[in-house]
Scaffold this motif. Structure first.
Motif, PDB file in Angstrom:
ATOM      1  N   UNK A  56       7.892   0.563  -2.107  1.00  0.00           N
ATOM      2  CA  UNK A  56       7.903  -0.871  -2.408  1.00  0.00           C
ATOM      3  C   UNK A  56       8.976  -1.168  -3.457  1.00  0.00           C
ATOM      4  N   UNK A  57       9.292  -2.451  -3.688  1.00  0.00           N
ATOM      5  CA  UNK A  57      10.326  -2.775  -4.674  1.00  0.00           C
ATOM      6  C   UNK A  57      10.054  -2.124  -6.026  1.00  0.00           C
ATOM      7  N   UNK A  58      11.075  -1.523  -6.594  1.00  0.00           N
ATOM      8  CA  UNK A  58      10.904  -0.690  -7.789  1.00  0.00           C
ATOM      9  C   UNK A  58      10.362  -1.466  -8.982  1.00  0.00           C
ATOM     10  N   UNK A  59      10.757  -2.705  -9.129  1.00  0.00           N
ATOM     11  CA  UNK A  59      10.315  -3.492 -10.293  1.00  0.00           C
ATOM     12  C   UNK A  59       8.875  -3.971 -10.162  1.00  0.00           C
ATOM     13  N   UNK A  60       8.311  -3.828  -8.978  1.00  0.00           N
ATOM     14  CA  UNK A  60       7.016  -4.460  -8.740  1.00  0.00           C
ATOM     15  C   UNK A  60       6.015  -3.520  -8.091  1.00  0.00           C
ATOM     16  N   UNK A  61       6.075  -2.260  -8.464  1.00  0.00           N
ATOM     17  CA  UNK A  61       5.141  -1.278  -7.904  1.00  0.00           C
ATOM     18  C   UNK A  61       3.703  -1.669  -8.214  1.00  0.00           C
ATOM     19  N   UNK A  62       3.440  -2.112  -9.447  1.00  0.00           N
ATOM     20  CA  UNK A  62       2.070  -2.455  -9.829  1.00  0.00           C
ATOM     21  C   UNK A  62       1.547  -3.638  -9.016  1.00  0.00           C
ATOM     22  N   UNK A  63       2.404  -4.673  -8.830  1.00  0.00           N
ATOM     23  CA  UNK A  63       1.969  -5.850  -8.071  1.00  0.00           C
ATOM     24  C   UNK A  63       1.660  -5.484  -6.618  1.00  0.00           C
ATOM     25  N   UNK A  64       2.528  -4.667  -6.027  1.00  0.00           N
ATOM     26  CA  UNK A  64       2.287  -4.262  -4.647  1.00  0.00           C
ATOM     27  C   UNK A  64       1.051  -3.372  -4.547  1.00  0.00           C
ATOM     28  N   UNK A  65       0.836  -2.521  -5.541  1.00  0.00           N
ATOM     29  CA  UNK A  65      -0.355  -1.667  -5.533  1.00  0.00           C
ATOM     30  C   UNK A  65      -1.617  -2.516  -5.576  1.00  0.00           C
ATOM     31  N   UNK A  66      -1.588  -3.563  -6.394  1.00  0.00           N
ATOM     32  CA  UNK A  66      -2.743  -4.470  -6.459  1.00  0.00           C
ATOM     33  C   UNK A  66      -2.961  -5.156  -5.113  1.00  0.00           C
ATOM     34  N   UNK A  67      -1.864  -5.597  -4.497  1.00  0.00           N
ATOM     35  CA  UNK A  67      -1.967  -6.259  -3.191  1.00  0.00           C
ATOM     36  C   UNK A  67      -2.548  -5.311  -2.158  1.00  0.00           C
ATOM     37  N   UNK A  68      -2.081  -4.075  -2.136  1.00  0.00           N
ATOM     38  CA  UNK A  68      -2.567  -3.099  -1.162  1.00  0.00           C
ATOM     39  C   UNK A  68      -4.027  -2.750  -1.405  1.00  0.00           C
ATOM     40  N   UNK A  69      -4.439  -2.659  -2.669  1.00  0.00           N
ATOM     41  CA  UNK A  69      -5.843  -2.391  -2.960  1.00  0.00           C
ATOM     42  C   UNK A  69      -6.730  -3.530  -2.458  1.00  0.00           C
ATOM     43  N   UNK A  70      -6.220  -4.755  -2.607  1.00  0.00           N
ATOM     44  CA  UNK A  70      -6.964  -5.914  -2.112  1.00  0.00           C
ATOM     45  C   UNK A  70      -7.090  -5.874  -0.589  1.00  0.00           C
ATOM     46  N   UNK A  71      -5.985  -5.556   0.095  1.00  0.00           N
ATOM     47  CA  UNK A  71      -6.009  -5.491   1.551  1.00  0.00           C
ATOM     48  C   UNK A  71      -6.906  -4.366   2.055  1.00  0.00           C
ATOM     49  N   UNK A  72      -6.969  -3.281   1.284  1.00  0.00           N
ATOM     50  CA  UNK A  72      -7.723  -2.099   1.698  1.00  0.00           C
ATOM     51  C   UNK A  72      -9.125  -2.108   1.112  1.00  0.00           C
ATOM     52  N   UNK A  73      -9.596  -3.263   0.677  1.00  0.00           N
ATOM     53  CA  UNK A  73     -10.927  -3.349   0.095  1.00  0.00           C
ATOM     54  C   UNK A  73     -11.981  -2.756   1.002  1.00  0.00           C
ATOM     55  N   UNK A  74     -12.799  -1.863   0.438  1.00  0.00           N
ATOM     56  CA  UNK A  74     -13.812  -1.214   1.241  1.00  0.00           C
ATOM     57  C   UNK A  74     -13.295  -0.061   2.076  1.00  0.00           C
ATOM     58  N   UNK A  75     -12.042   0.332   1.840  1.00  0.00           N
ATOM     59  CA  UNK A  75     -11.479   1.462   2.589  1.00  0.00           C
ATOM     60  C   UNK A  75     -11.169   1.151   4.026  1.00  0.00           C
ATOM     61  N   UNK A  76     -10.569  -0.028   4.258  1.00  0.00           N
ATOM     62  CA  UNK A  76     -10.249  -0.459   5.619  1.00  0.00           C
ATOM     63  C   UNK A  76      -9.370   0.567   6.334  1.00  0.00           C
ATOM     64  N   UNK A  77      -8.384   1.108   5.637  1.00  0.00           N
ATOM     65  CA  UNK A  77      -7.462   2.057   6.266  1.00  0.00           C
ATOM     66  C   UNK A  77      -8.154   3.370   6.639  1.00  0.00           C
ATOM     67  N   UNK A  78      -9.083   3.788   5.802  1.00  0.00           N
ATOM     68  CA  UNK A  78      -9.705   5.077   6.053  1.00  0.00           C
ATOM     69  C   UNK A  78      -8.775   6.232   5.779  1.00  0.00           C
ATOM     70  N   UNK A  79      -7.716   5.992   5.007  1.00  0.00           N
ATOM     71  CA  UNK A  79      -6.715   7.010   4.670  1.00  0.00           C
ATOM     72  C   UNK A  79      -6.369   6.927   3.197  1.00  0.00           C
ATOM     73  N   UNK A  80      -6.055   8.064   2.553  1.00  0.00           N
ATOM     74  CA  UNK A  80      -5.491   7.994   1.209  1.00  0.00           C
ATOM     75  C   UNK A  80      -4.089   7.393   1.270  1.00  0.00           C
ATOM     76  N   UNK A  81      -3.709   6.688   0.226  1.00  0.00           N
ATOM     77  CA  UNK A  81      -2.354   6.143   0.197  1.00  0.00           C
ATOM     78  C   UNK A  81      -1.813   6.135  -1.226  1.00  0.00           C
ATOM     79  N   UNK A  82      -0.511   6.074  -1.311  1.00  0.00           N
ATOM     80  CA  UNK A  82       0.194   6.025  -2.591  1.00  0.00           C
ATOM     81  C   UNK A  82       1.283   4.973  -2.502  1.00  0.00           C
TER      82      UNK A  82
END
Length: 437
Positions: A56-82
């Motif tokens: 993800x964009x280097x200046x905004x890793x934290x913002x994108x991480x928050x967005x991804x955690x929101x999208x994956x709420x409840x473990x929708x992906x069923x996969x570990x991610x970084x």
């Protein structure tokens, strides 16, 4: 084989930005979610995949991480991610993604988030080729246009034999060690390439091409944005059947289809006793799966005593319109030994056409007797059967509500994107581990 995916979502989308697009294309809404999420969900359907690295964009890793955690709420992906920071160039972003992979990973699928329509079978095809022994695998589709090389002055230099050409797509699959070695050599020797397969080629590694997909389009230009607009399925035909009976001997005047019929016969009913309109309303409700008029207008409710059936019909029609029903035809059969219906048939048909908003030619009214048989034959009552046809959207009101919610979510994405500016040059990798990984 331990396979991870690297999902590249750090691009600036410069060609779209030149045409006024303020939102990075990886955050453009698709089905109520950011574009990058579509590929992540497709990856999640692959049983062999061990995890995903979002670059993800280097200046905004934290913002994108928050967005991804929101999208994956409840473990929708069923996969570990970084998450890992993007780089100035695509190859730099891939390199940072490789650094974020766990040690046990020995193969990787590199995919552009701007290709959201890549299918799970395509991803599986690439992975199977890796498992069969290939070290570099790319999907490609035959080129149908004639391709020419031209000089800087615009003069044709060479026409290529298109049977040997392929338009290359992602995801591209690689054994991890050879790919990391190719990236290291590229940094040392200053190579600049447009995809990882080119690095492997320059290192002399064979690159296998497997069949790609025409639908695996890349979102690059403003014209491509039309691909993100949801396709509205064609409406489906539907049919509703209605049946109603009223006995004679009550205190309501005889009315059919809103047309009074002077005959001396009285009808027993809670409302005005219009048997035809009652059957018609049940047929309309049948088209939308709406139950029957007894549920909408119970005959125990004082409010409906003596009420005009035309008023009730207007309520039913309003409901069908909310469900998107477009009426196309109505066919009515009236069964009565008495009174004689034929003299009033045309008036009934015209009135029904007016009430339903249909051309007269799309409303058919028939009248018959049962030749002295049954309760109608014994002049104890009247019965009416109605069949209506129409077209209805594939999704009804409940789905429309879901679509509205998706639209609201999609509208919220650019708000989040406003806080996510275009990527800056990459620093070192800053992996963020998914909770529970």
């Amino acid at each position: 084989m331990n396979i991870w995916a690297i999902l590249l979502a750090a691009g600036r989308g410069s060609r779209l930005a030149e045409h006024g697009a303020a939102t990075p294309k990886q955050l453009l809404p698709l089905g109520g979610k950011p574009l990058l999420w579509r590929s992540a969900m497709t990856f999640s359907r692959l049983a062999f995949l061990r995890g995903i690295v979002f670059v993800v964009p280097a200046r905004h890793v934290d913002e994108y991480s928050d967005l991804l955690r929101s999208l994956d709420g409840g473990g929708v992906l069923g996969l570990p991610w970084k998450t890992a920071p993007g780089g100035e160039r695509r190859q730099d972003s891939v390199c940072n993604g490789l650094l974020a992979l766990p040690q046990e990973c020995d193969a990787v699928l590199v995919h552009d988030s701007a290709r959201p329509f890549a299918s799970a079978p395509l991803m599986l095809r690439v992975a199977e080729a890796l498992k069969a022994g290939a070290h570099a695998v790319i999907p490609g589709i035959p080129v149908t246009d004639t391709i020419k090389s031209v000089s800087s002055e615009g003069v044709v230099v060479q026409t290529h034999e298109r049977s040997a050409l392929r338009a290359v797509q992602t995801p591209q699959g690689f054994s991890r060690a050879p790919l990391e070695a190719a990236h290291a050599r590229a940094r040392a020797e200053g190579w600049e390439v447009t995809d990882d397969a080119a690095l492997m080629e320059r290192c002399g590694a064979p690159v296998l091409v497997v069949p790609g997909e025409e639908a695996n389009r890349k979102i690059t230009t403003p014209e491509d944005l039309a691909l993100l607009v949801p396709h509205t399925p064609a409406p489906v035909p539907c049919t509703g059947f209605g049946y109603d009976v009223h006995r004679y001997g009550g205190n309501r005047p005889f009315i059919l289809g809103g047309v009074p019929i002077p005959c001396g016969v009285m009808v027993a009913a809670h409302s005005d006793g219009d048997t035809l309109l009652h059957a018609l309303m049940d047929a309309l409700l049948g088209c939308i799966g709406g139950g029957d008029i007894g549920g909408m207008f119970p005959d125990t409710a004082p409010a409906f005593e003596g009420i005009s059936s035309g008023v009730l019909l207007s309520e039913v029609l309003a409901r069908t319109r909310r469900e998107g029903l477009a009426l196309t035809h109505a066919d009515i059969t009236i069964v009565a030994q008495t009174p004689r219906i034929a003299p009033f048939r045309e008036a009934i048909a015209k009135n029904l056409a007016s009430l339903l908003g249909l051309d007269r030619s799309f409303v058919n009214v028939k009248a018959t007797t049962e030749e002295g048989l049954g309760f109608t034959g014994e002049k104890k009552g009247v019965k009416v059967m109605v069949v209506v046809s129409g077209l209805r959207p594939v999704s009804g009101r409940a789905s429309s509500a879901t679509s509205a919610a998706d639209s609201s979510a999609a509208a919220a994405v650019p708000v989040a994107a406003a806080a996510v500016a275009p990527a800056a040059p990459a620093g070192g990798p800053a992996p963020t581990r998914h909770p529970g990984e």
